[in-house]
Structures are given as C-alpha cells and as structure tokens.
Design a protein around this motif. Structure first.
Motif: not given
Lengths: 115, 114
Positions: A33, A35, A37, A47, A50, A52, A91, A95, A97, A103
């Motif tokens: 994943y 992200f 931020y 957040l 994000r 996947e 940022f 991460r 899965a 993170l």
C-alpha cells in the motif's frame, strides 16, 4: 527496510495551478500500500490519499490524485487547483501487505502556495 | 473522529534527565506507534505496540524504551536524554487487522535536550 525517496525537498505553486510531487520506492514485494500524508505547519499529520498496489486504477480524492506506475515503482501526487490551505509538508509512505503496522516514509516535500 | 493527544507540544530537558512522552488515543485502537521526525529524514519508527504490554522495536530504538499498561496510552521513555535526541516526536495509532487502514497521528512533541 523499504526505501522511499522524495527527490523534491521544496515545491512552489501559484494558487489555482497544479503541482506534482514525486515519490519512488524500492521493494521486492508485489502486494503493498502507498500513502500520501499532509502535515500543515504546526498541525497534525493527516492522510491525503492511499493506493492499493493490486489496483490498476489511480486513486483520486477531490483535487488530489495519484499517478501509480507499479513497474517503475513510482507514486506521484498531483494537487489540482491549488489552494492556500494546501501549503504543508507532504510525505509519501509505503506499507507491506504482509503486516499492518510498519510505514516507511520519505523525507518529505514542502509545498508553498503563492497567492 | 479519532483523537490522538500528546502530553506536551514543547519540552526542554537537560542532558542526562529521564524524559517521559505520553500519548493517548480515544478510538480503541490496538496499534500504537512512536516516530521521530527530523529534517531531511522524514519519519522513522522508534517502537510500536500491538497490544497492552506488547512492544516491538522499530528502526531506531536505541536510547529509548516504551510502556503500554493500558490500551489507550503509550509512553515513550528516554532513560538518559542526550542532545542527539532533540527532535520532533510523533505518536500514532491504528486498528489492527485492517492493513489498508490509515495511521492517525498526534500533534507532536518538539523536544529540545540542552
């Protein structure tokens, strides 16, 4: 540990214009994943968006969208119609899965919005 | 809304002092985290906890310890503060078992060690 690289320490954008923040990452995993931020000055990190890795479609949240290039391991953030409230440090984070906790963050990009 | 609070926004301590940074979350999250944020380095994980009394080292645990006696509270301890621990410290929490779920961050504590 995975490495996340944000090559732009600072970016400046005119209000109502578009800015793109770059992020690349290094991983040998196929499922993960990503992200973005946002950390406004003296305020809490939140957040923005994000993605996947198994989804080919790029994520979008209002004026924020990503360009996810899995083969290139690239995950850029586009802010459209920039507003003064978009000024912050952004940022990129990764991460795996296979766990739900760790993170890995990039160094951050400071975005300044000119009125 | 999830709320993560930290005991102090700014803290000034002297070298060798024992320092406690407190973090409380009100959403019954299983996971809690401590990061430090330094310019040009982003956020680096110090410790995390996935349950009461459980803890795991992150990437930079040296010089730090943690305590989680209650689910909502996660403390970061600097046993003997040093000047290289001057930094911004961020606490975060998240639900367990939902790997796409976000981490929710506190406002941060800016610690200066003189």
């Amino acid at each position: 540990a995975q490495t996340v690289t944000q090559s732009q320490p600072e970016m400046s954008v005119q209000e109502a214009e578009t800015v793109t923040l770059s992020c690349t990452y290094d991983t040998s995993e196929s499922d993960y994943y990503l992200f973005w931020y946002k950390q406004p000055p003296s305020r809490q990190m939140i957040l923005v968006i994000r993605q996947e890795a198994y989804k080919q479609q790029n994520a979008t949240e209002n004026r924020f969208s990503v360009n996810f290039q899995k083969a290139a391991k690239s995950f850029s953030l586009k802010i459209s119609d920039s507003q003064l409230g978009d000024a912050a440090m952004y940022f990129c984070a990764y991460r795996s899965a296979t766990n739900d906790y760790k993170l890995s963050f990039g160094a951050g990009t400071t975005v300044t919005v000119r009125a | 809304d999830v709320k993560v609070t930290q005991s102090s926004r700014y803290l000034v301590k002297r070298t060798g002092e024992k320092v406690f940074l407190e973090c409380v979350q009100d959403m019954d999250h299983e996971n809690m985290f401590w990061y430090r944020q330094d310019p040009g380095l982003g956020l680096r994980l110090i410790y995390f906890s996935y349950d009461v009394k459980m803890k795991e080292k992150g990437d930079i645990p040296e010089g730090y310890s943690v305590s989680r006696e209650k689910k909502e509270r996660f403390s970061l301890i600097l046993e003997s503060a040093s000047t290289n621990q001057t930094s911004m410290y961020l606490c975060a929490s998240s639900l367990q078992g939902r790997i796409a779920d976000t981490q929710y961050f506190g406002p941060g504590t800016r610690l200066t060690v003189l």
